[in-house]
Scaffold this active site. Structure first.
Site, PDB file in Angstrom:
ATOM      1  CG  ASP A  25     -11.034   0.344   2.288  1.00 28.21           C
ATOM      2  OD1 ASP A  25     -10.440  -0.195   1.335  1.00 28.21           O
ATOM      3  OD2 ASP A  25     -11.981   1.135   2.113  1.00 28.21           O
ATOM      4  CB  SER A  26      -8.209   3.253   0.284  1.00 29.16           C
ATOM      5  OG  SER A  26      -9.508   3.031  -0.212  1.00 29.16           O
ATOM      6  CE1 TYR A  57      -4.227   3.294   0.014  1.00 29.73           C
ATOM      7  CE2 TYR A  57      -4.491   0.961   0.468  1.00 29.73           C
ATOM      8  CZ  TYR A  57      -4.068   2.211   0.856  1.00 29.73           C
ATOM      9  OH  TYR A  57      -3.487   2.367   2.088  1.00 29.73           O
ATOM     10  N   GLY A  58      -7.009   2.155  -5.962  1.00 31.45           N
ATOM     11  CA  GLY A  58      -7.236   1.381  -7.185  1.00 31.45           C
ATOM     12  C   GLY A  58      -6.548   1.890  -8.433  1.00 31.45           C
ATOM     13  CB  CYS A  88      -8.454  -2.809   0.975  1.00 30.33           C
ATOM     14  SG  CYS A  88      -7.796  -2.027  -0.495  1.00 30.33           S
ATOM     15  CG  ASN A  89     -11.926  -6.523  -2.993  1.00 33.69           C
ATOM     16  OD1 ASN A  89     -12.138  -7.713  -3.152  1.00 33.69           O
ATOM     17  ND2 ASN A  89     -12.753  -5.738  -2.330  1.00 33.69           N
ATOM     18  CB  THR A  90      -6.827  -2.263  -4.316  1.00 34.76           C
ATOM     19  OG1 THR A  90      -8.103  -1.891  -4.873  1.00 34.76           O
ATOM     20  CG2 THR A  90      -5.725  -1.818  -5.235  1.00 34.76           C
ATOM     21  CD  GLU A 165     -13.644   7.262   0.531  1.00 32.36           C
ATOM     22  OE1 GLU A 165     -13.690   8.212   1.331  1.00 32.36           O
ATOM     23  OE2 GLU A 165     -13.507   6.065   0.902  1.00 32.36           O
ATOM     24  CB  CYS A 197     -14.151  -2.382  -4.906  1.00 38.92           C
ATOM     25  SG  CYS A 197     -13.751  -0.857  -4.036  1.00 38.92           S
ATOM     26  CB  THR A 198     -14.488  -3.211   0.838  1.00 43.16           C
ATOM     27  OG1 THR A 198     -13.400  -2.278   0.747  1.00 43.16           O
ATOM     28  CG2 THR A 198     -13.947  -4.617   1.017  1.00 43.16           C
ATOM     29  CG  HIS A 199     -14.963   2.226  -1.434  1.00 40.80           C
ATOM     30  ND1 HIS A 199     -13.731   1.717  -1.104  1.00 40.80           N
ATOM     31  CD2 HIS A 199     -14.967   3.526  -1.001  1.00 40.80           C
ATOM     32  CE1 HIS A 199     -13.013   2.659  -0.500  1.00 40.80           C
ATOM     33  NE2 HIS A 199     -13.745   3.765  -0.423  1.00 40.80           N
TER      34      HIS A 199
HETATM   35  N1  LIG Z   1     -12.001  -0.531  -0.857  1.00 37.93           N
HETATM   36  C1  LIG Z   1     -11.249  -0.584  -2.041  1.00 37.93           C
HETATM   37  C2  LIG Z   1     -10.113   0.376  -2.133  1.00 37.93           C
HETATM   38  C3  LIG Z   1     -10.320   1.052  -3.403  1.00 37.93           C
HETATM   39  C4  LIG Z   1      -9.587   2.318  -3.672  1.00 37.93           C
HETATM   40  O1  LIG Z   1      -9.188   3.038  -2.774  1.00 37.93           O
HETATM   41  O2  LIG Z   1      -9.472   2.552  -4.882  1.00 37.93           O
HETATM   42  C5  LIG Z   1     -10.975  -1.998  -2.505  1.00 37.93           C
HETATM   43  O3  LIG Z   1     -11.603  -2.914  -2.000  1.00 37.93           O
HETATM   44  O4  LIG Z   1     -10.223  -2.218  -3.398  1.00 37.93           O
END
Ligand SMILES: N[C@@H](CCC(=O)O)C(=O)O
Length: 284
Positions: A25-26, A57-58, A88-90, A165, A197-199
């Site tokens: 993931d990011s 990443y988003g 990571c969804n992105t 974060e 988003c996994t966050h």
């Molecule tokens: N965990 C994030 C990464 C989001 C990010 O870094 O913006 C996702 O699922 O997209």
């Protein structure tokens, strides 16, 4: 750059079942997937990578995400993983299809398992996601392809990942931001909300407190691990030996990530730093 570890032991090479699963993931978002892996696949050894030097990443373009994902997958292959979970969804929205054609390794993304779970639960589905995931319409397309009779609303939530974060979960500002993101979905009377988003499962108590009680929450992390289990069974790659300790690596500050580990995993892991500037990138 990283040079040697217990994961280099020959047994993993001789016996592919014992090879680790790569998860990336990011940042700390993928830890929500890792927790589900610990729960449902406790025999698997895992290498976790967080691209913390380049998050979020988003807000990035597809070109950038593709480059990062290729670098990470190259590195994962060098670590001889047997499978990769894009936690990571992105990345799953912007890069999964492309890199699946480029890398000779099973790669599992989070969007299809999440979309599938959503259509099994609701008819009025809200998706909260990063700007890039929302803009890609990946969830909308996946959900409508499975069931064209449902309604889907997506909300882009640019502030969530930086707040998570920075560990500002309990900051009242985060609750206000969450309220503003959820408001249009509550107005549409959604019956199901997908963490796109996994966050975001890290914000579960806040989101739950703001949503009407009948709204069901879908965490794709749970469902991606079910998909991973299926794939491991199909490929006869389940590990039956005791797992190795999880190896953690980040592109940013290892100490900062170790702190987050304490918060989200309950222990302070040893975290390595990986510098992709040293890693040869394969020629695509
Ligand atoms: N965990 C994030 C990464 C989001 C990010 O870094 O913006 C996702 O699922 O997209």
């Amino acid at each position: 750059m990283y040079s040697s570890s217990i994961f280099d032991d020959n047994f993993a090479v001789q016996d592919p079942q014992r090879a680790p699963i790569g998860v990336f993931d990011s940042g700390v978002g993928g830890l929500t997937v890792l927790r589900q892996l610990y729960r449902h696949l406790p025999h698997e050894s895992i290498i976790y990578f967080g691209d913390t030097a380049r998050l979020p990443y988003g807000i990035r373009s597809q070109v950038e995400i593709l480059q990062y994902v290729r670098e990470i997958l190259n590195w994962m292959q060098q670590q001889r993983v047997k499978m990769v979970i894009m936690a990571c969804n992105t990345s799953s929205a912007l890069a999964l299809e492309v890199v699946r054609r480029e890398f000779n390794i099973p790669i599992i993304g989070v969007i299809l398992p999440g979309a599938k779970a959503a259509v099994q639960q609701g008819k009025r589905i809200g998706v909260i996601a990063t700007p890039a995931t929302a803009k890609s319409n990946a969830y909308r397309h996946a959900i409508l392809e499975m069931d064209a009779s449902v309604n889907v609303w997506q909300v882009s939530c640019p502030e969530f990942v930086p707040l998570i974060e920075q560990n500002r979960i309990n900051d009242p500002y985060t609750t206000e931001v969450a309220r503003s993101y959820l408001e249009p979905l509550i107005q549409q009377e959604i019956d199901t909300l997908v963490y796109g988003c996994t966050h975001y499962p890290h914000l579960a108590p806040i989101l739950r407190s703001l949503l009407p009680s009948q709204v069901k929450l879908v965490d794709p992390a749970v469902h991606v691990v079910a998909a991973c289990t299926q794939e491991l069974n199909l490929l006869r790659l389940r590990n039956t030996h005791p797992p190795l300790p999880t190896r953690f690596a980040v592109s940013g500050c290892p100490e900062k990530f170790a702190q987050s580990g304490l918060q989200w995993l309950g222990h302070t892991p040893t975290v390595e730093n990986v510098d992709f500037t040293d890693t040869p990138v394969s020629q695509f």
